[in-house]
Write a protein that holds these residues in place. Sequence first.
Motif, mmCIF file in Angstrom:
data_model
loop_
_atom_site.group_PDB
_atom_site.id
_atom_site.type_symbol
_atom_site.label_atom_id
_atom_site.label_comp_id
_atom_site.label_asym_id
_atom_site.label_seq_id
_atom_site.Cartn_x
_atom_site.Cartn_y
_atom_site.Cartn_z
ATOM 1 N N UNK A 136 0.836 -1.203 0.000
ATOM 2 C CA UNK A 136 0.000 0.000 0.000
ATOM 3 C C UNK A 136 0.873 1.255 0.000
ATOM 4 N N UNK A 137 1.939 1.221 0.799
ATOM 5 C CA UNK A 137 2.851 2.363 0.834
ATOM 6 C C UNK A 137 3.427 2.634 -0.556
ATOM 7 N N UNK A 138 3.898 1.577 -1.214
ATOM 8 C CA UNK A 138 4.464 1.731 -2.550
ATOM 9 C C UNK A 138 3.445 2.344 -3.517
ATOM 10 N N UNK A 139 2.254 1.790 -3.536
ATOM 11 C CA UNK A 139 1.243 2.238 -4.487
ATOM 12 C C UNK A 139 0.822 3.683 -4.225
ATOM 13 N N UNK A 140 0.656 4.035 -2.956
ATOM 14 C CA UNK A 140 0.229 5.398 -2.644
ATOM 15 C C UNK A 140 1.330 6.410 -2.914
ATOM 16 N N UNK A 141 2.587 5.986 -2.764
ATOM 17 C CA UNK A 141 3.696 6.870 -3.137
ATOM 18 C C UNK A 141 3.717 7.079 -4.649
ATOM 19 N N UNK A 142 3.477 6.011 -5.390
ATOM 20 C CA UNK A 142 3.412 6.122 -6.858
ATOM 21 C C UNK A 142 2.277 7.057 -7.267
ATOM 22 N N UNK A 143 1.151 6.944 -6.568
ATOM 23 C CA UNK A 143 -0.013 7.780 -6.882
ATOM 24 C C UNK A 143 0.239 9.264 -6.600
ATOM 25 N N UNK A 144 1.222 9.563 -5.749
ATOM 26 C CA UNK A 144 1.556 10.959 -5.457
ATOM 27 C C UNK A 144 2.208 11.648 -6.655
ATOM 28 N N UNK A 145 2.693 10.831 -7.612
ATOM 29 C CA UNK A 145 3.356 11.357 -8.813
ATOM 30 C C UNK A 145 4.530 12.265 -8.449
ATOM 31 N N UNK A 146 5.416 11.724 -7.667
ATOM 32 C CA UNK A 146 6.638 12.436 -7.297
ATOM 33 C C UNK A 146 7.521 12.587 -8.530
ATOM 34 N N UNK A 147 8.380 13.611 -8.575
ATOM 35 C CA UNK A 147 9.272 13.774 -9.729
ATOM 36 C C UNK A 147 10.105 12.527 -9.999
ATOM 37 N N UNK A 148 10.674 11.954 -8.943
ATOM 38 C CA UNK A 148 11.413 10.700 -9.085
ATOM 39 C C UNK A 148 11.310 9.907 -7.788
ATOM 40 N N UNK A 149 10.864 8.667 -7.917
ATOM 41 C CA UNK A 149 10.667 7.785 -6.763
ATOM 42 C C UNK A 149 11.497 6.520 -6.930
#
Length: 258
Positions: A136-149
């Motif tokens: 869930x952490x991974x997916x929600x971080x991806x959903x934040x659309x950070x410049x680079x993750x």
Amino acid sequence: MRGGIEVAKRTAIVVGATGFTGQHLVKQLCESEEYVAVTIIARRNITYTHAKLDVKIREFDTLEERDLEIADDLFCCLGTTMKKAKTRENFEKVDLEYPLRIASLAKKRGIPNFHVISAAGSSSKSPFFYSRTKGRMEQELIDLKLPHLSIFRPSLLTGGRTEFRLGERLAEGIFQLINPILVGPFKGLRAIEGKQLAFAMYHFAVHNHKNNVQLYKAIDILGAKPWEVEEEIPVAREELFDWSKRKDIFVEENKPKD
């Protein structure tokens, strides 16, 4: 300077610097040539000191955008266990809510690179609470659309924890026996030392991939190696002054064509 190439200087923030991998990472960053300043945000101080290091004591529940310095990289090394957390709610707070909150603040602050530790087998659809929370952490971080993750998924972490964990000690003993025979397609199942994970995070931060989201599995973490600096081979004195072997130092004048 690496292999004759000038390296751009970077700054970093580390959250979770008092933890197992975080301690190794802070030392790695401070002692590297690439980073000129390292800030840690923690709930308590650390014993390690360095001229590049700045320590900010903060509570993660009340962390604000202004608490983050402008930096090139933010490394999130937060993580706990059910034994320490005692409840699922507390576990989710450390392993899910805090990373998401910090990543959101980093995005607002304009920090371009967010690096986070997850775990092998993470999936939001996993039947296991630990793996599901990490997923869930991974997916929600991806959903934040950070410049680079950058997401790091190590297997079992080993190597000199101050906290005694019986289950992990037993697992370490088993992996010490089977690690050498885990080769080829099974190499990614090897246990990883916390120091190696810290080095991999530093290594891949410096050699940034262009993808918006980069996933590093155990085999990638194990494969991260230090730069190999070519050593200059000394020339013997008799060869240094043997002009017949050093024709390259003479410049032949251009002769007029007939």
